[in-house]
Design a protein around this motif. Structure first.
Motif, mmCIF file in Angstrom:
data_model
loop_
_atom_site.group_PDB
_atom_site.id
_atom_site.type_symbol
_atom_site.label_atom_id
_atom_site.label_comp_id
_atom_site.label_asym_id
_atom_site.label_seq_id
_atom_site.Cartn_x
_atom_site.Cartn_y
_atom_site.Cartn_z
ATOM 1 N N LYS A 16 17.886 -10.489 9.053
ATOM 2 C CA LYS A 16 16.800 -9.720 10.282
ATOM 3 C C LYS A 16 17.473 -10.077 11.308
ATOM 4 O O LYS A 16 17.570 -10.919 12.441
ATOM 5 C CB LYS A 16 15.285 -9.965 10.314
ATOM 6 C CG LYS A 16 14.564 -9.467 8.964
ATOM 7 C CD LYS A 16 13.270 -10.314 8.757
ATOM 8 C CE LYS A 16 12.482 -9.735 8.182
ATOM 9 N NZ LYS A 16 12.966 -10.340 6.268
ATOM 10 N N MET A 17 17.645 -8.749 12.001
ATOM 11 C CA MET A 17 17.568 -8.485 13.490
ATOM 12 C C MET A 17 16.171 -9.619 14.440
ATOM 13 O O MET A 17 15.364 -8.603 14.664
ATOM 14 C CB MET A 17 18.256 -7.703 13.873
ATOM 15 C CG MET A 17 18.927 -7.184 14.904
ATOM 16 S SD MET A 17 20.251 -7.746 14.910
ATOM 17 C CE MET A 17 20.835 -7.272 16.831
ATOM 18 N N GLU A 18 16.619 -10.381 14.908
ATOM 19 C CA GLU A 18 15.604 -11.018 16.152
ATOM 20 C C GLU A 18 14.852 -9.968 16.953
ATOM 21 O O GLU A 18 15.481 -8.886 17.682
ATOM 22 C CB GLU A 18 15.662 -12.079 16.504
ATOM 23 C CG GLU A 18 16.651 -13.216 16.054
ATOM 24 C CD GLU A 18 17.934 -12.958 15.635
ATOM 25 O OE1 GLU A 18 18.512 -11.624 16.368
ATOM 26 O OE2 GLU A 18 19.305 -13.282 14.950
ATOM 27 N N GLY A 19 13.365 -9.646 16.702
ATOM 28 C CA GLY A 19 12.744 -8.599 17.781
ATOM 29 C C GLY A 19 13.021 -7.432 17.472
ATOM 30 O O GLY A 19 12.359 -6.569 17.878
ATOM 31 N N LEU A 20 13.133 -7.386 15.910
ATOM 32 C CA LEU A 20 13.577 -5.745 15.374
ATOM 33 C C LEU A 20 13.395 -5.706 14.298
ATOM 34 O O LEU A 20 13.499 -5.679 12.917
ATOM 35 C CB LEU A 20 14.512 -5.694 15.793
ATOM 36 C CG LEU A 20 14.711 -3.895 15.477
ATOM 37 C CD1 LEU A 20 13.631 -3.216 16.289
ATOM 38 C CD2 LEU A 20 16.477 -3.905 15.544
ATOM 39 N N PRO A 21 11.890 -6.188 13.507
ATOM 40 C CA PRO A 21 11.020 -5.869 11.837
ATOM 41 C C PRO A 21 11.498 -4.904 11.487
ATOM 42 O O PRO A 21 11.350 -4.113 11.499
ATOM 43 C CB PRO A 21 10.228 -6.704 11.692
ATOM 44 C CG PRO A 21 9.410 -5.852 13.056
ATOM 45 C CD PRO A 21 10.332 -5.629 14.580
ATOM 46 N N PRO A 22 12.475 -4.880 10.090
ATOM 47 C CA PRO A 22 12.152 -3.690 9.045
ATOM 48 C C PRO A 22 10.788 -2.898 8.827
ATOM 49 O O PRO A 22 9.822 -3.965 8.391
ATOM 50 C CB PRO A 22 13.091 -3.862 8.083
ATOM 51 C CG PRO A 22 12.610 -5.400 8.006
ATOM 52 C CD PRO A 22 12.861 -6.114 9.631
ATOM 53 N N PRO A 23 10.672 -1.871 7.754
ATOM 54 C CA PRO A 23 9.661 -1.331 7.424
ATOM 55 C C PRO A 23 9.239 -2.478 6.350
ATOM 56 O O PRO A 23 10.158 -2.965 5.513
ATOM 57 C CB PRO A 23 9.909 -0.431 7.398
ATOM 58 C CG PRO A 23 11.134 0.854 7.157
ATOM 59 C CD PRO A 23 11.700 -0.878 7.944
ATOM 60 N N PRO A 24 8.116 -3.024 5.029
ATOM 61 C CA PRO A 24 7.919 -2.965 4.445
ATOM 62 C C PRO A 24 8.523 -2.835 3.839
ATOM 63 O O PRO A 24 9.193 -3.360 2.432
ATOM 64 C CB PRO A 24 6.483 -2.969 4.110
ATOM 65 C CG PRO A 24 5.748 -2.631 5.873
ATOM 66 C CD PRO A 24 6.529 -1.757 6.554
ATOM 67 N N HIS A 25 8.936 -1.789 2.933
ATOM 68 C CA HIS A 25 9.392 -0.990 1.965
ATOM 69 C C HIS A 25 11.400 -1.451 1.899
ATOM 70 O O HIS A 25 12.121 -1.379 1.431
ATOM 71 C CB HIS A 25 9.716 0.562 1.589
ATOM 72 C CG HIS A 25 10.781 1.444 2.306
ATOM 73 N ND1 HIS A 25 9.737 1.556 4.044
ATOM 74 C CD2 HIS A 25 12.021 1.517 2.415
ATOM 75 C CE1 HIS A 25 10.729 2.320 4.356
ATOM 76 N NE2 HIS A 25 12.144 2.380 3.803
ATOM 77 N N TYR A 26 11.506 -1.895 3.546
ATOM 78 C CA TYR A 26 13.327 -2.053 3.062
ATOM 79 C C TYR A 26 13.714 -2.666 1.716
ATOM 80 O O TYR A 26 14.812 -2.329 1.179
ATOM 81 C CB TYR A 26 13.377 -2.112 4.790
ATOM 82 C CG TYR A 26 14.446 -2.947 4.946
ATOM 83 C CD1 TYR A 26 15.971 -2.017 5.131
ATOM 84 C CD2 TYR A 26 15.064 -4.326 5.098
ATOM 85 C CE1 TYR A 26 17.282 -2.587 5.352
ATOM 86 C CE2 TYR A 26 16.452 -5.285 4.922
ATOM 87 C CZ TYR A 26 17.202 -3.866 5.108
ATOM 88 O OH TYR A 26 18.814 -4.249 5.127
ATOM 89 N N ALA A 27 13.391 -3.808 1.817
ATOM 90 C CA ALA A 27 13.855 -5.144 1.440
ATOM 91 C C ALA A 27 13.460 -5.453 -0.470
ATOM 92 O O ALA A 27 14.065 -5.278 -1.020
ATOM 93 C CB ALA A 27 13.655 -6.515 1.634
ATOM 94 N N LEU A 28 12.691 -4.158 -0.075
ATOM 95 C CA LEU A 28 12.173 -3.536 -2.076
ATOM 96 C C LEU A 28 13.199 -3.459 -3.152
ATOM 97 O O LEU A 28 13.390 -1.958 -2.731
ATOM 98 C CB LEU A 28 10.833 -3.016 -2.403
ATOM 99 C CG LEU A 28 9.637 -4.192 -1.696
ATOM 100 C CD1 LEU A 28 8.238 -3.312 -1.388
ATOM 101 C CD2 LEU A 28 9.680 -5.148 -2.069
ATOM 102 N N VAL A 29 13.684 -3.516 -3.893
ATOM 103 C CA VAL A 29 14.895 -2.971 -4.622
ATOM 104 C C VAL A 29 14.109 -1.345 -5.642
ATOM 105 O O VAL A 29 14.442 -0.866 -5.551
ATOM 106 C CB VAL A 29 14.882 -4.104 -5.743
ATOM 107 C CG1 VAL A 29 15.965 -3.742 -7.179
ATOM 108 C CG2 VAL A 29 15.684 -5.305 -4.998
ATOM 109 N N ASP A 30 12.689 -1.576 -6.272
ATOM 110 C CA ASP A 30 12.170 -0.269 -6.424
ATOM 111 C C ASP A 30 11.707 0.393 -5.748
ATOM 112 O O ASP A 30 10.762 1.077 -6.187
ATOM 113 C CB ASP A 30 11.405 -0.913 -7.524
ATOM 114 C CG ASP A 30 9.998 -2.198 -7.476
ATOM 115 O OD1 ASP A 30 10.448 -1.852 -6.102
ATOM 116 O OD2 ASP A 30 9.745 -2.176 -8.099
ATOM 117 N N ALA A 31 11.656 0.036 -4.104
ATOM 118 C CA ALA A 31 11.321 1.029 -3.929
ATOM 119 C C ALA A 31 11.717 2.457 -2.948
ATOM 120 O O ALA A 31 13.520 1.979 -3.154
ATOM 121 C CB ALA A 31 10.238 0.009 -1.958
#
Lengths: 223, 223
Positions: free
Chosen positions: A208-223
């Protein structure tokens, strides 16, 4: 051991990391924010850009992501990613340039400026007009990638290649920054979930880039 | 026979023409103004850019100037321009990218927009602030090229290579548009006059963009 100067959302460093992952080349990460303009970094790369691949022991510094990828293809034969006939190799390189230049200029570059650099560096609000334009451009690019997925096994031809890695790198940054609306792009979404499930991709998804969270689906392989 | 889609002041087409000249590859020119957005041209190259190298007889279309240069290097062995060890080849490609991307973005690209596109297409006066910035940027690039010329026989190493062709292509467009002040850059000026005297360069120097005459010194080899 190679040291790779990069920051987590640099799409060109991601392309290189995917290539090094696919070819099983060991490296360690060195965090570099090119916008800070460190003298030592400009000395390594007069273009002032990440990635830079450095081997202090051998006194070797390589820069420009495509020049580095070509170097690794020439020096590490296993799992070639610019492969096939000269025409197939030209097609891989054409698409790499399309993603590195056009997809970056139209989509991931503006998103990085508006959503990362303005938030973390310039302390300014994003320009919603620029964001809308980038997301509109993303649909046009995804339409073309849908067509590639429809007509070929991988983006540039019958085998996984650098075009797939370059495209996934740019899309992953845009997706991290909430700039991709996957609706209506089932072909690309499926291809991208296959890319995300590769071992070379996993380390990128957990960073992650500090202070900048990704959306919940970002790291899900089947999203 | 190859057909090369280009316009006289496209620096990327010039790089490719210099390469084809050095390698003695025959081609004919097809005039293309990418800003007109012809459907047939977008069909040849979805990136909408010149150059495109097309062979109707073989049904082959190549695009992206660097992908085309790599293809010609792989398929036409004589007079290699990406040559030497893997490290030397990486250095050639690093510099090609520096000239194709940074020198273009900082100097020749803005000059083309302000002095060619605004005059011939948009019918607007140039923005003098942008022109001043481009000419200031040119000095910084020329300082770096001076240093390369001082420390090496050719820009990337001991032999003439694609880095020389890429740099000469960008500088020739900037020079045509009156954006280069050679004072204080004797090293680069000398290297460039050697480049201009090569047979591969001559056809470029005699071509003009209609309605946009070059300055008197532009085509003189010893200027």
């Amino acid at each position: 051991m190679w040291q790779l100067y990069q920051f987590p959302l640099c799409p060109f460093s991601r392309k290189l990391r995917l290539l090094m992952g696919e070819k099983n080349i060991a490296y360690e990460l060195v965090r570099e924010h090119p916008w800070e303009g460190r003298d030592e970094f400009w000395h390594l790369n007069p273009a002032g850009r990440t990635p830079v691949l450095h081997d202090a022991g051998r006194g070797v510094s390589l820069s420009d992501s495509q020049a580095i990828c070509e170097f690794l293809e020439e020096t590490v034969e296993r799992n070639p990613m610019i492969n096939g006939s000269a025409l197939q190799r030209a097609e891989i390189r054409r698409l790499v340039a399309l993603f590195d230049e056009n997809l970056y200029a139209d989509v991931s570059g503006p998103l990085l400026h508006e959503r990362m650099k303005k938030r973390l560096v310039l302390r300014q609000p994003p320009d919603s007009r620029v964001l809308r334009e980038a997301m509109k451009n993303a649909h046009a690019h995804l339409d073309y990638i849908d067509w590639l997925v429809d007509t070929r096994q991988w983006l540039a031809g019958p085998t996984l290649g650098l075009a797939d890695l370059a495209c996934a790198a740019q899309l992953s940054v845009a997706d991290y920054l909430g700039g991709i609306d996957w609706k209506g792009h089932e072909q690309t979404r499926h291809w991208y979930s296959v890319m995300k499930s590769r071992p070379s991709f996993r380390p990128l998804l957990s960073e992650k880039m500090e202070g900048l969270p990704p959306p919940p689906h970002y790291a899900l392989v089947d999203a």
